[in-house]
Design an enzyme around this catalytic site. Structure first.
Site, PDB file in Angstrom:
ATOM      1  N   GLU A  67      -7.590   5.059  -4.137  1.00 29.46           N
ATOM      2  CA  GLU A  67      -8.467   6.157  -3.749  1.00 29.46           C
ATOM      3  C   GLU A  67      -7.643   7.412  -3.535  1.00 29.46           C
ATOM      4  O   GLU A  67      -6.403   7.365  -3.484  1.00 29.46           O
ATOM      5  CB  GLU A  67      -9.238   5.828  -2.462  1.00 29.46           C
ATOM      6  CG  GLU A  67      -8.353   5.669  -1.232  1.00 29.46           C
ATOM      7  CD  GLU A  67      -9.147   5.325   0.014  1.00 29.46           C
ATOM      8  OE1 GLU A  67     -10.293   4.865  -0.126  1.00 29.46           O
ATOM      9  OE2 GLU A  67      -8.617   5.529   1.120  1.00 29.46           O
ATOM     10  N   HIS A  72       0.869  -1.178   0.000  1.00 31.14           N
ATOM     11  CA  HIS A  72       0.000   0.000   0.000  1.00 31.14           C
ATOM     12  C   HIS A  72       0.908   1.230   0.000  1.00 31.14           C
ATOM     13  O   HIS A  72       1.573   1.515   1.000  1.00 31.14           O
ATOM     14  CB  HIS A  72      -0.899  -0.012   1.235  1.00 31.14           C
ATOM     15  CG  HIS A  72      -1.886   1.110   1.288  1.00 31.14           C
ATOM     16  ND1 HIS A  72      -3.058   1.021   2.000  1.00 31.14           N
ATOM     17  CD2 HIS A  72      -1.895   2.341   0.720  1.00 31.14           C
ATOM     18  CE1 HIS A  72      -3.735   2.152   1.875  1.00 31.14           C
ATOM     19  NE2 HIS A  72      -3.033   2.969   1.107  1.00 31.14           N
ATOM     20  N   GLU A  78      -3.626   7.212  -3.292  1.00 33.22           N
ATOM     21  CA  GLU A  78      -3.228   5.928  -2.737  1.00 33.22           C
ATOM     22  C   GLU A  78      -3.284   4.828  -3.796  1.00 33.22           C
ATOM     23  O   GLU A  78      -4.194   4.784  -4.623  1.00 33.22           O
ATOM     24  CB  GLU A  78      -4.132   5.574  -1.551  1.00 33.22           C
ATOM     25  CG  GLU A  78      -4.199   6.699  -0.524  1.00 33.22           C
ATOM     26  CD  GLU A  78      -4.427   6.219   0.884  1.00 33.22           C
ATOM     27  OE1 GLU A  78      -4.446   5.002   1.109  1.00 33.22           O
ATOM     28  OE2 GLU A  78      -4.562   7.081   1.768  1.00 33.22           O
ATOM     29  N   LYS A 105      -4.382   1.160   9.135  1.00 36.27           N
ATOM     30  CA  LYS A 105      -2.940   1.369   9.156  1.00 36.27           C
ATOM     31  C   LYS A 105      -2.404   1.398  10.586  1.00 36.27           C
ATOM     32  O   LYS A 105      -3.004   1.977  11.489  1.00 36.27           O
ATOM     33  CB  LYS A 105      -2.596   2.691   8.455  1.00 36.27           C
ATOM     34  CG  LYS A 105      -3.035   2.735   6.995  1.00 36.27           C
ATOM     35  CD  LYS A 105      -2.863   4.137   6.419  1.00 36.27           C
ATOM     36  CE  LYS A 105      -3.397   4.235   5.009  1.00 36.27           C
ATOM     37  NZ  LYS A 105      -3.349   5.616   4.479  1.00 36.27           N
ATOM     38  N   ARG A 140      -7.537  15.546   2.209  1.00 35.91           N
ATOM     39  CA  ARG A 140      -7.358  16.116   3.544  1.00 35.91           C
ATOM     40  C   ARG A 140      -5.938  15.859   4.011  1.00 35.91           C
ATOM     41  O   ARG A 140      -5.167  15.185   3.327  1.00 35.91           O
ATOM     42  CB  ARG A 140      -8.329  15.456   4.520  1.00 35.91           C
ATOM     43  CG  ARG A 140      -8.256  13.915   4.455  1.00 35.91           C
ATOM     44  CD  ARG A 140      -9.083  13.255   5.509  1.00 35.91           C
ATOM     45  NE  ARG A 140      -9.263  11.829   5.292  1.00 35.91           N
ATOM     46  CZ  ARG A 140      -8.370  10.884   5.539  1.00 35.91           C
ATOM     47  NH1 ARG A 140      -7.173  11.226   6.005  1.00 35.91           N
ATOM     48  NH2 ARG A 140      -8.631   9.611   5.321  1.00 35.91           N
TER      49      ARG A 140
END
Length: 451
Positions: free
Chosen positions: A288, A208, A275, A237, A292
């Site tokens: 995605e 990831h 991501e 995470k 933010r």
């Protein structure tokens, strides 16, 4: 620059935002629920305003209460932090209608990228590779079954309005798909107020990788490198680091360049992340976009020296970015460990209670972002994140050693309290992690095996 910023959040991120505001000479207003009245940020901010009872929907998710507090306090801008209303396009539009600057991307960007199915479509149009699956929400179990049969099992059902690792269901068997589809829709409706879901192929073992981007809304977009977020438990995470170790040569550069072009294509403004999942061949796929500041932003700040909150404020105030791509020169390695109020020995059950002892670690190149303090009562009303321990070192070996030392120094005790600090130390010692051969499956595999 703004004169007063209301921080529409709580916990460590609210305190983090308030600190940069003070350094910039900007007055801050903290909002709080009844259970957060004596929180670290309410004591630090210039003014504090109660917005409701502990339940999030009646306080930190109550847009009307937050806007009323902003108007009462004379704020001219609202910083949403992460979570809660941070990616809500309706909240951004409400702020604008009330004459408040929303410190984040435009509502149009939030609307497009916040809808995860729509974000896949936008990413594909921008040239980003996406995993096989549906580009639109899946309306019926029959449609779900056809898509799954076409792309092959295992598949993952995701909430269109999901995020932060929530709203995902993995399906490995066609016989379990109808029930999983129904449960995913019901769960999405409860969690996000939106039952729509989409389907894509699930990579059992992948890395990831996310890219931190900054943009000023005027076509200027840059990246601050990539982060590895592969250490997860049930897609939540636990440990993040930068730069991402063990990627094929040139892979990180290609992923970062793709993220920049995708952000430029949608007219992005502010801070955000794109991501990706990276398979064993080094191929990457868009997953995605998060519109933010991220929980794990400290590691990027440690290796680049860039204050991401300061850049958010500058962009929102119309000043543009203070740096260009050639100014970004990452140095060394940073690792962040999320210390949660959870009990690893009881299936990571969240714990609540009074913090009788709370002594964060210190020493060279150690940063602790926390709202915790001795005498604080941890409640079950909110996310279990208690502190983020981030460290910097010249190389990865030293960074791992420093992170382990820092976690070992952390002193947290209280009636009914347990944390993940010891569990995180075990992860740092795992041979696969130390050799940078870990994937998103590492923790769940170890947990299922009882190790």
């Amino acid at each position: 620059m703004f004169t007063t910023v209301l921080i529409a959040n709580r916990g460590e991120i609210a305190l983090r935002v308030a600190r940069t505001c003070r350094e910039m000479g900007v007055r801050t207003v903290a909002v709080y629920s009844d259970s957060d009245e004596d929180s670290a940020v309410t004591r630090f901010a210039d003014e504090s305003v109660r917005i409701g009872p502990p339940a999030s929907r009646r306080s930190y998710l109550n847009a009307a209460a937050i806007v009323t507090a902003a108007r009462h306090a004379g704020a001219d801008a609202v910083h949403p932090g992460y979570g809660f209303l941070s990616e809500d396009p309706d909240f951004a539009e409400i702020c604008a209608a009330e004459g408040l600057t929303f410190i984040g991307p435009p509502a149009s960007v939030l609307s497009g990228l916040g809808d995860k199915a729509r974000a896949r479509e936008i990413a594909q149009a921008a040239g980003l590779p996406v995993l096989p699956g549906s580009l639109l929400p899946v309306s019926t179990p029959e449609e779900a079954a056809k898509i799954a049969d076409d792309i092959g099992y295992p598949v993952i059902i995701k909430a269109v309005a999901g995020g932060g690792g929530r709203g995902m269901t993995v399906v490995r068997d066609p016989r379990s798909l109808p029930r999983a589809y129904a449960e995913a829709r019901a769960g999405a409706n409860v969690a996000f107020g939106d039952s729509r879901v989409y389907i894509e192929r699930f990579l059992e073992t992948a890395r990831h990788i996310e890219v931190q981007i900054l943009a000023d809304g005027q076509g200027n977009v840059l990246h601050l490198g990539e982060r590895d977020c592969s250490i997860q438990r049930r897609r939540q995470k636990l440990i993040e680091e930068t730069p991402a170790p063990g990627l094929p040569a040139g892979s990180a550069d290609r992923i970062c360049a793709a993220a920049v072009e995708a952000a430029r294509a949608v007219g992005y403004a502010g801070a955000g992340t794109y991501e990706f999942l990276v398979d064993h061949d080094g191929d990457f796929y868009f997953m995605e976009a998060n519109c933010r500041i991220q929980v794990e932003h400290p590691v990027t700040e440690l290796v680049t020296g860039v204050d991401l909150v300061r850049e958010q404020l500058r962009v929102a105030a119309g000043y543009g970015l203070s740096l260009q791509q050639e100014d970004v020169r990452p140095h060394g390695v940073a690792i962040e460990c999320r210390v949660n109020a959870e009990d690893p020995g009881r299936g990571f059950l969240p714990t609540a209670g009074l913090l009788e002892e709370f002594v964060p670690p210190g020493g060279p190149f150690v940063r602790v972002d926390t709202h915790g303090h001795a005498g604080m009562r941890v409640t079950a009303d909110y996310d279990s994140l208690l502190a983020k321990v981030a460290v910097w070192a010249p190389d990865r070996r030293q960074a791992i050693a420093r992170a382990d030392r820092a976690l070992g120094e952390f002193r947290i005790a209280g009636r009914g309290m347990a944390t993940t600090a010891g569990f995180l130390r075990n992860v740092l010692e795992d041979p696969l992690f130390r050799d940078a051969k870990h994937t998103t499956a590492l923790i769940d595999d170890r947990t299922e095996a009882g190790r």
